[in-house]
Enzyme design. Structure first.
Site, PDB file in Angstrom:
ATOM      1  CB  CYS A 167      -2.232   5.920   3.414  1.00 39.53           C
ATOM      2  SG  CYS A 167      -2.989   4.815   4.564  1.00 39.53           S
TER       3      CYS A 167
ATOM      4  CD  GLU B  22      -2.005   1.736   2.511  1.00 43.56           C
ATOM      5  OE1 GLU B  22      -2.291   1.179   3.585  1.00 43.56           O
ATOM      6  OE2 GLU B  22      -1.672   2.927   2.429  1.00 43.56           O
TER       7      GLU B  22
HETATM    8  N1  LIG Z   1       0.971   6.207   1.827  1.00 44.43           N
HETATM    9  C1  LIG Z   1       1.281   5.818   3.033  1.00 44.43           C
HETATM   10  O1  LIG Z   1       0.513   5.193   3.739  1.00 44.43           O
HETATM   11  C2  LIG Z   1       2.605   6.123   3.589  1.00 44.43           C
HETATM   12  C3  LIG Z   1       2.882   5.697   4.877  1.00 44.43           C
HETATM   13  C4  LIG Z   1       4.133   5.965   5.387  1.00 44.43           C
HETATM   14  C5  LIG Z   1       5.047   6.644   4.603  1.00 44.43           C
HETATM   15  N2  LIG Z   1       4.724   7.063   3.359  1.00 44.43           N
HETATM   16  C6  LIG Z   1       5.708   7.779   2.501  1.00 44.43           C
HETATM   17  O2  LIG Z   1       6.982   7.200   2.670  1.00 44.43           O
HETATM   18  C7  LIG Z   1       7.956   8.178   2.987  1.00 44.43           C
HETATM   19  C8  LIG Z   1       9.024   7.551   3.867  1.00 44.43           C
HETATM   20  O3  LIG Z   1       8.407   6.973   4.985  1.00 44.43           O
HETATM   21  P1  LIG Z   1       8.654   5.519   5.506  1.00 44.43           P
HETATM   22  O4  LIG Z   1      10.009   5.369   6.094  1.00 44.43           O
HETATM   23  O5  LIG Z   1       7.534   5.201   6.383  1.00 44.43           O
HETATM   24  O6  LIG Z   1       8.490   4.571   4.236  1.00 44.43           O
HETATM   25  P2  LIG Z   1       9.553   3.757   3.408  1.00 44.43           P
HETATM   26  O7  LIG Z   1       8.840   3.201   2.237  1.00 44.43           O
HETATM   27  O8  LIG Z   1      10.760   4.554   3.129  1.00 44.43           O
HETATM   28  O9  LIG Z   1       9.996   2.552   4.381  1.00 44.43           O
HETATM   29  C9  LIG Z   1       9.074   1.563   4.827  1.00 44.43           C
HETATM   30  C10 LIG Z   1       9.835   0.277   5.103  1.00 44.43           C
HETATM   31  O10 LIG Z   1      10.313  -0.279   3.877  1.00 44.43           O
HETATM   32  C11 LIG Z   1      11.738  -0.445   3.904  1.00 44.43           C
HETATM   33  N3  LIG Z   1      12.236  -0.048   2.588  1.00 44.43           N
HETATM   34  C12 LIG Z   1      12.029   1.161   1.991  1.00 44.43           C
HETATM   35  N4  LIG Z   1      12.639   1.181   0.784  1.00 44.43           N
HETATM   36  C13 LIG Z   1      13.229  -0.014   0.616  1.00 44.43           C
HETATM   37  C14 LIG Z   1      14.015  -0.602  -0.423  1.00 44.43           C
HETATM   38  N5  LIG Z   1      14.332   0.094  -1.523  1.00 44.43           N
HETATM   39  N6  LIG Z   1      14.470  -1.856  -0.246  1.00 44.43           N
HETATM   40  C15 LIG Z   1      14.167  -2.555   0.870  1.00 44.43           C
HETATM   41  N7  LIG Z   1      13.450  -2.062   1.889  1.00 44.43           N
HETATM   42  C16 LIG Z   1      12.972  -0.815   1.767  1.00 44.43           C
HETATM   43  C17 LIG Z   1      12.214   0.503   4.987  1.00 44.43           C
HETATM   44  O11 LIG Z   1      13.424   0.050   5.558  1.00 44.43           O
HETATM   45  C18 LIG Z   1      11.075   0.468   5.970  1.00 44.43           C
HETATM   46  O12 LIG Z   1      11.201  -0.669   6.812  1.00 44.43           O
HETATM   47  C19 LIG Z   1       7.142   9.278   3.609  1.00 44.43           C
HETATM   48  O13 LIG Z   1       7.757  10.523   3.514  1.00 44.43           O
HETATM   49  C20 LIG Z   1       5.874   9.215   2.836  1.00 44.43           C
HETATM   50  O14 LIG Z   1       6.026   9.939   1.642  1.00 44.43           O
HETATM   51  C21 LIG Z   1       3.534   6.807   2.829  1.00 44.43           C
HETATM   52  O1  LIG Z   2      -2.146   5.441   6.796  1.00 37.76           O
HETATM   53  C1  LIG Z   2      -2.826   4.530   6.378  1.00 37.76           C
HETATM   54  C2  LIG Z   2      -4.024   4.035   7.067  1.00 37.76           C
HETATM   55  C3  LIG Z   2      -5.059   5.080   7.301  1.00 37.76           C
HETATM   56  C4  LIG Z   2      -6.073   4.591   8.229  1.00 37.76           C
HETATM   57  O2  LIG Z   2      -6.058   3.457   8.642  1.00 37.76           O
HETATM   58  C5  LIG Z   2      -7.129   5.485   8.669  1.00 37.76           C
HETATM   59  O3  LIG Z   2      -7.390   6.501   8.009  1.00 37.76           O
HETATM   60  O4  LIG Z   2      -7.753   5.158   9.701  1.00 37.76           O
END
Ligand SMILES: NC(=O)c1ccc[n+]([C@@H]2O[C@H](COP(=O)([O-])OP(=O)(O)OC[C@H]3O[C@@H](n4cnc5c(N)ncnc54)[C@H](O)[C@@H]3O)[C@@H](O)[C@H]2O)c1
Ligand SMILES: O=CCCC(=O)C(=O)O
Length: 526
Positions: free
Chosen positions: A302, A265
């Protein structure tokens, strides 16, 4: 409970030696004790080997025993008491009421999956009895049930340190399906992860399950996540996070000798359609309601409403004035990590630097580290259609209001949107025709369509869909919240003319488990 900085590999607490890291309190910028030892390929190898050994025994645990296991995890999490909340507050900057609510959601989710497991409908048992007299050819006895895929890798999300992390929806649904779980904990909240991980490990032990049913790994950087997804014993992946991270894991899964499904997601801007009659009737209330949803949890949902569409005119002006006033009075809020804060600031700078975009309002000034000011921007439908980058997610409390000449233009913009978790319409009865015309587009674009609500705050229930077409998720056929999430980790197996004594209980004559089954196509409990 003391946090030691160790990983949990089956029953063993193991300190990694591949680098070290500490959580950071985003509200102060201070590093938190203790240091966590990062794991590497040796730890991935050990956790996956244990998970594989555990799989055949765990997948055949009885429905009652597996449900009791999920309920024991829930009870153990509650038993952690305030230690869990205090540590999660320090590691995330999120306030106590939010985290207490999230703990309730996490525990409720585990209990809901326990009920689901007990009821057994997810096995989707089907029996087409033999028809030896059928002409021109007899029919065999054909039966089907669902079995778990195998060990699942779960990536804890940063923004919900409880409900989407170590014991969150991915873990709960994978365990419910009968899949051992290896979690890669998020480095933003390792202490919270370790506490919850120990609650799960204690449940594994007290329920008499094989130790490999659950492991929790930590690591510095991306290699540990790639190694986990690449391990041949892992059979599926659950992920919530960035688009880049999700895509990288999908690529790693596709590169394997045996590719596996990745349920990622990733990115959604959750459009809100302000229909004309609704705006005429309650523009001010909608403006305030929108800002409350946008700024909830510093916008780190999200489901955050990242774009709004309305027909240009006095009613949209009234909405904008109310939203500008509410947003201007919203306090700056601490974001989860310095990295997420920096990404927010650069997303806001990108929007405010665009010639096609006007800054309508900013929230109150920041007064501490990692704080973000909410932001509302405005543009026109033509400009939005001409600049595809305007639909890139800005993770945090920033939103873009798109002024459209008419409802047909709102539909045109909707058609150009990428896949979304949600689409919301604010409507009154007189908007019915325009909404009916919009709905087919919204169904193609989003996993959940709401009327007269706000997208933040997902209900954990049977009918929920927290999913949607790419890039909202990597697989639009499913959901990561709600009981249907169990389906991600199951596959059907067909048993043709298998002797009665060798059939799984779910498919035996007489229905010993009392399941809802489909016999010759007819649903019932026979
Ligand atoms: N849409 C959403 O629900 C949502 C939620 C959290 C973060 N984010 C976005 O993600 C950005 C960074 O936040 P984050 O640290 O939570 O997410 P992230 O995707 O950077 O990391 C999430 C997990 O995935 C792992 N990971 C990330 N890239 C990887 C790769 N190339 N290879 C292997 N493992 C990898 C990380 O180590 C971490 O455990 C935020 O600034 C935001 O833009 C979006
Ligand atoms: O960030 C992702 C999940 C969002 C959610 O569970 C909520 O809006 O309650």
């Amino acid at each position: 409970m003391t946090i030691t900085g160790a990983m949990l590999i089956g029953a063993e607490s193991h300190r990694g030696s591949d680098g070290a890291f500490r959580a950071v309190d985003p509200a102060t910028g201070a590093a938190l004790e203790p240091a966590f030892g990062g794991g590497g390929t040796a730890e991935v190898e050990r956790a996956c080997a244990l998970a594989w050994v555990a799989f055949d025994a765990f997948r055949e645990t009885g429905l009652k025993a597996r449900a009791a296991f999920l309920e024991t995890i829930a009870a153990n999490i509650l038993e952690l008491g305030d230690d869990l909340i205090v540590r999660a507050m320090a590691e995330s900057g999120l306030p106590r009421p939010r985290l207490e609510g999230e703990r309730g959601r996490t525990v409720g989710q585990l209990r809901l999956f326990a009920q689901t497991v007990r009821e057994g409908g997810w096995l989707e048992a089907r029996i087409d009895p033999a028809q030896p007299e059928r002409t021109p050819l007899p029919r065999s006895d054909v039966r089907q049930r669902h079995i778990p895929l195998g060990p699942v890798a779960v990536f804890g999300a940063s923004n919900f340190p409880l409900a989407f992390s170590v014991a969150g929806g991915d873990t709960a649904s994978a365990l419910a399906a009968g899949c051992p779980v290896v979690v890669k904990g998020h480095s933003a909240h390792p202490g919270t992860s370790a506490l919850v991980g120990r609650a799960i490990r204690a449940a594994v032990a007290s329920c008499g399950l094989p130790e490999g049913v659950f492991s929790l790994l930590f690591g510095v950087g991306n290699p540990i996540g790639t190694a986990l997804v690449s391990d041949p014993r892992i059979k599926a992946v659950g992920f919530t996070g960035s688009r880049g991270g999700g895509l990288a894991l999908m690529e790693a899964a596709a590169r394997r000798a045996e590719p596996i499904p990745v349920y990622a997601e990733m990115s959604s801007i959750n459009p809100v359609f302000l229909m004309p009659a609704a705006l005429a009737a309650r523009a001010e209330a909608l403006g305030k309601g929108f800002v409350a949803s946008l700024t909830m949890g510093a916008g780190q949902f999200c489901t955050n409403p990242g774009i709004l569409l309305g027909v240009d005119g006095p009613d949209l002006d009234r909405f904008t004035a109310a939203a500008v006033e509410a947003l201007g009075g919203s306090a700056a809020a601490t974001m989860l990590t310095p990295g997420i804060h920096a990404a927010y600031d650069s997303g806001v700078a990108r929007l405010s630097g665009s010639a096609a975009v006007a800054t309508l309002a900013r929230g109150m000034a920041c007064s501490g580290p990692n704080q973000a000011q909410a932001a509302l921007f405005g543009t026109t439908a033509d400009a939005f259609l001409a600049e595809p980058g305007l639909q890139d997610e800005v993770f945090g409390a920033a939103s873009l209001l798109i002024r459209c000449p008419d409802t047909a233009a709102m539909r045109t913009v909707a058609e150009r949107l990428e896949g979304q978790l949600t689409a919301t319409v604010q409507m009154d009865a007189a908007d019915g025709g325009a909404v009916a015309a919009l709905l087919p587009t919204l169904e193609r674009k989003a996993g959940r369509i709401l009327a007269n609500g706000w997208p933040t705050g997902v209900e954990v229930c049977h009918a929920m869909v927290h999913g949607g077409p790419f890039p909202a998720t990597s697989d639009s056929r499913t959901t990561s919240v709600g009981t249907l999430a169990i389906r991600r980790f199951l596959r059907p197996v067909c048993y043709q003319d298998i002797p009665a004594a060798l059939l799984p209980e779910a498919l035996r004559d007489g229905n010993p488990l009392g399941l809802w089954r489909r016999i010759d196509g007819m649903p019932g409990q026979s």
